[in-house]
Write a protein that holds these residues in place. Structure first.
Motif, PDB file in Angstrom:
ATOM      1  N   ALA A 197       6.123  -8.469  -2.405  1.00 22.78           N
ATOM      2  CA  ALA A 197       6.898  -7.406  -3.045  1.00 22.78           C
ATOM      3  C   ALA A 197       8.076  -6.964  -2.191  1.00 22.78           C
ATOM      4  N   LEU A 198       8.026  -7.265  -0.896  1.00 22.61           N
ATOM      5  CA  LEU A 198       9.124  -6.929   0.008  1.00 22.61           C
ATOM      6  C   LEU A 198      10.133  -8.082   0.004  1.00 22.61           C
ATOM      7  N   GLU A 199      11.295  -7.846   0.503  1.00 13.87           N
ATOM      8  CA  GLU A 199      12.270  -8.933   0.633  1.00 13.87           C
ATOM      9  C   GLU A 199      11.721  -9.951   1.633  1.00 13.87           C
ATOM     10  N   PRO A 200      12.119 -11.220   1.556  1.00 14.34           N
ATOM     11  CA  PRO A 200      11.577 -12.241   2.454  1.00 14.34           C
ATOM     12  C   PRO A 200      11.646 -11.824   3.920  1.00 14.34           C
ATOM     13  N   GLY A 201      10.497 -11.892   4.603  1.00 11.30           N
ATOM     14  CA  GLY A 201      10.449 -11.615   6.034  1.00 11.30           C
ATOM     15  C   GLY A 201      10.608 -10.161   6.407  1.00 11.30           C
ATOM     16  N   GLU A 239       0.832  -1.197   0.000  1.00 11.17           N
ATOM     17  CA  GLU A 239       0.000   0.000   0.000  1.00 11.17           C
ATOM     18  C   GLU A 239       0.869   1.252   0.000  1.00 11.17           C
ATOM     19  N   GLY A 240       0.532   2.196  -0.870  1.00  6.37           N
ATOM     20  CA  GLY A 240       1.245   3.465  -0.928  1.00  6.37           C
ATOM     21  C   GLY A 240       2.534   3.430  -1.724  1.00  6.37           C
ATOM     22  N   SER A 241       2.862   2.296  -2.355  1.00  8.87           N
ATOM     23  CA  SER A 241       4.110   2.234  -3.112  1.00  8.87           C
ATOM     24  C   SER A 241       3.912   2.795  -4.519  1.00  8.87           C
ATOM     25  N   ALA A 242       4.994   3.182  -5.147  1.00 12.83           N
ATOM     26  CA  ALA A 242       4.952   3.767  -6.484  1.00 12.83           C
ATOM     27  C   ALA A 242       4.682   2.692  -7.535  1.00 12.83           C
ATOM     28  N   PRO A 243       4.116   3.077  -8.680  1.00 13.41           N
ATOM     29  CA  PRO A 243       3.847   2.105  -9.746  1.00 13.41           C
ATOM     30  C   PRO A 243       5.115   1.457 -10.295  1.00 13.41           C
ATOM     31  N   THR A 244       6.271   2.045 -10.032  1.00 13.33           N
ATOM     32  CA  THR A 244       7.530   1.448 -10.497  1.00 13.33           C
ATOM     33  C   THR A 244       8.191   0.583  -9.428  1.00 13.33           C
ATOM     34  N   SER A 245       7.558   0.459  -8.263  1.00 12.84           N
ATOM     35  CA  SER A 245       8.129  -0.377  -7.202  1.00 12.84           C
ATOM     36  C   SER A 245       7.887  -1.845  -7.527  1.00 12.84           C
ATOM     37  N   PRO A 246       8.640  -2.769  -6.896  1.00 10.20           N
ATOM     38  CA  PRO A 246       8.486  -4.190  -7.186  1.00 10.20           C
ATOM     39  C   PRO A 246       7.044  -4.665  -6.999  1.00 10.20           C
ATOM     40  N   LEU A 247       6.682  -5.650  -7.805  1.00 11.24           N
ATOM     41  CA  LEU A 247       5.352  -6.241  -7.785  1.00 11.24           C
ATOM     42  C   LEU A 247       5.426  -7.565  -7.041  1.00 11.24           C
ATOM     43  N   GLY A 248       4.489  -7.809  -6.149  1.00 10.10           N
ATOM     44  CA  GLY A 248       4.469  -9.049  -5.379  1.00 10.10           C
ATOM     45  C   GLY A 248       3.451 -10.032  -5.920  1.00 10.10           C
ATOM     46  N   ILE A 249       3.757 -11.299  -5.800  1.00 11.50           N
ATOM     47  CA  ILE A 249       2.884 -12.375  -6.251  1.00 11.50           C
ATOM     48  C   ILE A 249       2.743 -13.360  -5.106  1.00 11.50           C
ATOM     49  N   ALA A 250       1.513 -13.797  -4.840  1.00 12.69           N
ATOM     50  CA  ALA A 250       1.277 -14.827  -3.826  1.00 12.69           C
ATOM     51  C   ALA A 250       0.532 -15.973  -4.475  1.00 12.69           C
ATOM     52  N   LEU A 251       1.020 -17.185  -4.253  1.00 14.02           N
ATOM     53  CA  LEU A 251       0.343 -18.403  -4.684  1.00 14.02           C
ATOM     54  C   LEU A 251      -0.019 -19.154  -3.420  1.00 14.02           C
ATOM     55  N   ALA A 252      -1.280 -19.548  -3.287  1.00 17.52           N
ATOM     56  CA  ALA A 252      -1.712 -20.205  -2.063  1.00 17.52           C
ATOM     57  C   ALA A 252      -2.593 -21.404  -2.379  1.00 17.52           C
ATOM     58  N   ALA A 253      -2.523 -22.385  -1.487  1.00 19.90           N
ATOM     59  CA  ALA A 253      -3.404 -23.545  -1.513  1.00 19.90           C
ATOM     60  C   ALA A 253      -3.684 -23.898  -0.067  1.00 19.90           C
ATOM     61  N   GLY A 254      -4.932 -24.173   0.248  1.00 21.63           N
ATOM     62  CA  GLY A 254      -5.269 -24.458   1.631  1.00 21.63           C
ATOM     63  C   GLY A 254      -5.105 -23.203   2.461  1.00 21.63           C
ATOM     64  N   LYS A 255      -4.976 -23.395   3.771  1.00 20.40           N
ATOM     65  CA  LYS A 255      -4.888 -22.217   4.638  1.00 20.40           C
ATOM     66  C   LYS A 255      -3.465 -21.808   4.971  1.00 20.40           C
ATOM     67  N   ASP A 256      -2.477 -22.677   4.719  1.00 19.68           N
ATOM     68  CA  ASP A 256      -1.128 -22.285   5.126  1.00 19.68           C
ATOM     69  C   ASP A 256      -0.019 -22.788   4.203  1.00 19.68           C
ATOM     70  N   CYS A 282       1.974 -21.645   1.038  1.00 18.97           N
ATOM     71  CA  CYS A 282       2.123 -20.379   0.335  1.00 18.97           C
ATOM     72  C   CYS A 282       3.517 -20.226  -0.267  1.00 18.97           C
ATOM     73  N   VAL A 283       3.553 -19.673  -1.460  1.00 18.19           N
ATOM     74  CA  VAL A 283       4.808 -19.261  -2.092  1.00 18.19           C
ATOM     75  C   VAL A 283       4.633 -17.804  -2.487  1.00 18.19           C
ATOM     76  N   LEU A 284       5.613 -16.987  -2.152  1.00 22.16           N
ATOM     77  CA  LEU A 284       5.587 -15.578  -2.527  1.00 22.16           C
ATOM     78  C   LEU A 284       6.656 -15.320  -3.576  1.00 22.16           C
ATOM     79  N   GLY A 285       6.369 -14.367  -4.439  1.00 20.19           N
ATOM     80  CA  GLY A 285       7.333 -13.973  -5.451  1.00 20.19           C
ATOM     81  C   GLY A 285       7.430 -12.465  -5.501  1.00 20.19           C
ATOM     82  N   ARG A 286       8.508 -12.005  -6.098  1.00 20.82           N
ATOM     83  CA  ARG A 286       8.754 -10.565  -6.227  1.00 20.82           C
ATOM     84  C   ARG A 286       9.423 -10.360  -7.568  1.00 20.82           C
ATOM     85  N   VAL A 287       8.884  -9.439  -8.341  1.00 17.55           N
ATOM     86  CA  VAL A 287       9.500  -9.130  -9.623  1.00 17.55           C
ATOM     87  C   VAL A 287       9.753  -7.625  -9.647  1.00 17.55           C
ATOM     88  N   ALA A 288      10.944  -7.261 -10.079  1.00 20.26           N
ATOM     89  CA  ALA A 288      11.334  -5.853 -10.098  1.00 20.26           C
ATOM     90  C   ALA A 288      11.990  -5.531 -11.431  1.00 20.26           C
TER      91      ALA A 288
END
Length: 150
Positions: free
Chosen positions: A141-145, A86-103, A105-111
């Protein structure tokens, strides 16, 4: 086999349960639980390959990235989310979340930077729980953790 009887009421009972004669009924047989939904094997590798194949000029286009990822996982029950913090610029990294079930999860970040970087990582199950990191594309979109306050 042992059978017990417990009585419940408005006051707290600290007495141990009573042993009783077991009824003349067959033992209750519970069905095997259904396996919890989970991400397909190789999900991080598939996600990384998919993100690397998105042309550099489209890597920050939410729709283009979402369509590419959804196409790669179209034959699965994987939920796909694409977002920025929230509040990041349109040129900031884009985050991707893939989920199955309740827990699961794989996250991705493309910049788009000097390296046109792609980062993919698993969220540990303990951190995917409600109240923890969760499985949100904006956190991808953030670095891991690195979601505040971490």
């Amino acid at each position: 086999m042992r059978c017990y009887a417990c009585r419940f009421g408005p006051r707290v009972h600290r007495d141990p349960p009573d042993h009783i004669d077991c009824p003349d009924l067959p033992a209750l047989v519970l069905p095997e639980p259904s396996p919890a939904p989970s991400l397909p094997l190789g999900t991080p590798e598939i996600l990384a390959r998919t993100l690397e194949e998105v042309p550099a000029q489209q890597r920050l286009d939410d729709t283009a990235v979402r369509l590419a990822v959804e196409k790669s996982f179209s034959d699965t029950d994987v939920r796909v989310e694409v977002a920025r913090p929230e509040g990041s610029a349109p040129t900031s990294p884009l985050g991707i979340a893939l989920a199955a079930g309740k827990d699961d999860c794989v996250l991705g970040r493309v910049a788009v930077d000097q390296n046109d970087s792609v980062t993919v990582w698993y969220v540990p199950r303990v951190l995917a729980q409600p109240g923890e990191l969760g499985c949100h594309a904006a956190d991808g979109a953030l670095e891991p953790g690195q979601r505040p306050p971490h």
